[in-house]
Design an enzyme around this catalytic site. Structure first.
Site, PDB file in Angstrom:
ATOM      1  N   SER A 143     -29.744  11.588 -22.746  1.00 11.14           N
ATOM      2  CA  SER A 143     -28.907  12.437 -23.595  1.00 11.14           C
ATOM      3  C   SER A 143     -27.456  12.317 -23.148  1.00 11.14           C
ATOM      4  CB  SER A 143     -29.352  13.899 -23.497  1.00 11.14           C
ATOM      5  OG  SER A 143     -28.424  14.749 -24.145  1.00 11.14           O
ATOM      6  N   TYR A 165     -31.350  21.519 -17.631  1.00 11.74           N
ATOM      7  CA  TYR A 165     -31.655  20.343 -18.444  1.00 11.74           C
ATOM      8  C   TYR A 165     -30.653  19.206 -18.255  1.00 11.74           C
ATOM      9  CZ  TYR A 165     -32.175  17.441 -22.634  1.00 11.74           C
ATOM     10  OH  TYR A 165     -32.317  16.382 -23.497  1.00 11.74           O
TER      11      TYR A 165
END
Length: 212
Positions: A143, A165
């Site tokens: 990501s 995350y």
């Protein structure tokens, strides 16, 4: 000689993983749906087959050594593509936020175990099968929030602070680089892919359609 390529996608029972499976299946790959919940994995494989894709499901929990070992025993003796897609965010606030000053360390451990250690666990277990392919490929789904440059640039819109995350994606990017260095000179190519914001359960339906 059968030239059909076989691809295993982790976390492929829904969302981005399912669409990756569908896309590779449409290209003629035989798809192996890896899913922690075997019932959901089986349902996903049935849906793929209904669309004309050669697909089967295997139970695969990337955080469990025994599960990974058992999954390898179910695979053919050659694997051409591995997509490490399985991932979790951990609990977030209403704005997806994760405050680093109040993080539960058990949450951090669970997210790291899935998003990073799970990738290492699965990749290393499957390397012997990948080495039997004439052109093996490994793709780690990362990501842009894992980019330290972007995260520290005040001019870039990077979204909420996700202190459990986002760092796992930075970790994953670094691990991917070291795999690439270790595998240099072999026929195994490994990359990290950052698909951006995709409308799945993971994002609460925000983002572009996963089929795109």
């Amino acid at each position: 000689m059968n030239d059909t390529k076989t691809a295993l996608i982790t976390g492929a029972n829904k969302g981005l993983g399912f669409e990756i499976a569908a896309g590779l299946g449409a290209l003629g790959h035989r798809i192996i749906v890896g899913a922690r919940d075997h019932g959901r994995g089986t349902a996903a494989a049935e849906k793929l087959r209904a669309a004309g894709v050669d697909a089967v499901a295997i139970p695969l929990d990337v955080t469990d050594d025994r599960s990974v070992t058992d999954a390898v025993a179910l695979l053919p003796n050659r694997l051409d593509v591995l997509v490490n897609n399985a991932g979790i965010s951990g609990p977030t606030g209403p704005d997806w936020g994760q405050d680093p000053t109040t993080l539960d360390l058990d949450v951090v451990r669970r997210v790291v175990d899935t998003n990073v250690l799970g990738v290492i666990r699965v990749t290393n277990a499957l390397l012997p099968l990948l080495r039997r392919s004439p052109s093996p490929r490994i793709v780690n789904i990362s990501s842009s929030v894992g980019s330290l440059t972007w995260q520290s640039d005040p001019a870039v819109e990077v979204g909420p602070i996700m202190a459990a995350y986002s760092p796992t994606k930075s970790f994953l990017n670094a691990v991917t680089v070291h795999y690439a260095r270790q595998l240099a000179g072999t026929n195994i190519l490994i990359n990290a892919a950052c698909p951006g914001l995709v409308a799945t359960d993971f994002t609460g339906g925000q983002g572009r359609p996963p089929q795109d």
